[in-house]
Design an enzyme around this catalytic site. Structure first.
Site, mmCIF file in Angstrom:
data_model
loop_
_atom_site.group_PDB
_atom_site.id
_atom_site.type_symbol
_atom_site.label_atom_id
_atom_site.label_comp_id
_atom_site.label_asym_id
_atom_site.label_seq_id
_atom_site.Cartn_x
_atom_site.Cartn_y
_atom_site.Cartn_z
ATOM 1 N N ASP A 57 0.875 -1.170 0.000
ATOM 2 C CA ASP A 57 0.000 0.000 0.000
ATOM 3 C C ASP A 57 0.916 1.224 0.000
ATOM 4 O OD1 ASP A 57 -2.343 1.633 0.468
ATOM 5 O OD2 ASP A 57 -1.603 1.837 2.524
ATOM 6 N N ASP A 107 -0.114 5.037 0.926
ATOM 7 C CA ASP A 107 -0.333 6.009 2.005
ATOM 8 C C ASP A 107 -0.271 5.334 3.378
ATOM 9 O OD1 ASP A 107 -0.944 8.134 0.144
ATOM 10 O OD2 ASP A 107 -2.944 7.283 -0.096
HETATM 11 C C1 BG6 Z 1 -5.895 5.620 0.106
HETATM 12 C C2 BG6 Z 1 -5.991 6.342 1.421
HETATM 13 O O1 BG6 Z 1 -4.579 5.234 -0.117
HETATM 14 O O2 BG6 Z 1 -6.326 6.475 -0.960
HETATM 15 C C3 BG6 Z 1 -7.409 6.851 1.624
HETATM 16 O O3 BG6 Z 1 -5.659 5.446 2.469
HETATM 17 C C4 BG6 Z 1 -7.787 7.745 0.459
HETATM 18 O O4 BG6 Z 1 -7.481 7.551 2.853
HETATM 19 C C5 BG6 Z 1 -7.654 6.961 -0.839
HETATM 20 O O5 BG6 Z 1 -9.130 8.212 0.608
HETATM 21 C C6 BG6 Z 1 -7.980 7.802 -2.077
HETATM 22 O O6 BG6 Z 1 -6.993 8.774 -2.241
HETATM 23 P P1 BG6 Z 1 -7.032 9.966 -3.284
HETATM 24 O O7 BG6 Z 1 -5.605 10.481 -3.277
HETATM 25 O O8 BG6 Z 1 -7.425 9.385 -4.606
HETATM 26 O O9 BG6 Z 1 -8.013 10.949 -2.786
HETATM 27 MG MG MG Z 2 -2.702 3.088 3.611
#
Ligand code: BG6
Ligand code: MG
Length: 211
Positions: A8, A10
């Site tokens: 993953d 984030d």
């Molecule tokens: C995930 C995060 O990696 O991406 C979530 O853990 C987030 O919290 C999701 O909502 C979508 O991210 P983005 O950057 O497309 O808004």
């Molecule tokens: Mg994550």
């Protein structure tokens, strides 16, 4: 036999989970909606629009207003991301990826984020993975396993040949549903379905040595 690791992004490869938190907090404060780190944990791994629904906590808004809120959060988030540099990548992460690749283990990203490639470009990691699967590749975000299945396909491996490293409860659910070997870090360590729990990313190297 494990032949690949799907990370993953984030909260695992980078601390961008903190920027998600700050950006959602700014929106929630503006709308006068309580939002704290505990609630933020529920957003880990889920898509932007699903995250917004959790932040709004049942409060009703039109589809147009919701789209504007999501866009506003993303703008705040990207302003924070745009300050990122290669120095935001920990040595622990860098060393782990190079060690795995030097041992012939495939490494991939499986993230729900549509900002994945923007982030990897910012921190100079866009060429560090054998494959990237992200929020632009899928219809259903975690806990659905779709993003991990796309990543596994792109590295040419079966789910049973891949570790998934996740900080999200939804991410561990997704890994279990897809038939992967789920490894939890951060908030996800409380998930009973994790097959291993690690404190830092480099701890996965020891898992290979045990296997
Ligand atoms: C995930 C995060 O990696 O991406 C979530 O853990 C987030 O919290 C999701 O909502 C979508 O991210 P983005 O950057 O497309 O808004
Ligand atoms: Mg994550």
């Amino acid at each position: 036999m494990i032949k690949g690791v799907i990370f993953d992004l984030d909260g695992v490869i980078l601390s961008t989970d903190e920027y998600h938190f700050l950006a959602w907090k700014q929106l929630a404060d503006k709308l006068d909606i309580p939002f704290d780190r505990e609630k933020n944990n529920l957003l880990r791994g889920v898509s932007r629009m699903e995250s917004l629904e959790i932040v709004l906590d049942g409060r009703e808004f039109s589809a147009e207003q919701k789209a504007a809120f999501a866009a506003e959060k993303n703008e705040t988030y990207r302003a924070l991301l745009s300050k990122m540099t290669p120095s935001d990548v920990s040595n622990d992460v860098k060393n782990t990826i190079s060690t795995l690749r030097s041992r012939g283990i495939k490494v991939a990203i499986g993230s729900s984020s549509k900002n994945t490639k923007f982030i990897l470009e910012r921190v100079g990691m866009i060429n560090d993975f054998d494959a990237i699967a992200d929020g632009n590749d899928i219809k259903r975000s975690k806990p659905d396993p779709e993003v991990f299945l796309v990543a596994a396909r792109r590295i040419g491996l079966a789910p049973s040949e891949c570790i998934v490293v996740e900080d999200a409860l939804a991410g561990i659910d997704a890994a279990v549903a897809g038939g992967f070997f789920p490894v939890a870090i951060g908030d996800a360590v409380k998930h009973p379905g994790a097959m291993a729990r690690i404190e830092e990313v480099s701890d996965i190297i020891a898992l290979f040595e045990k296997a």
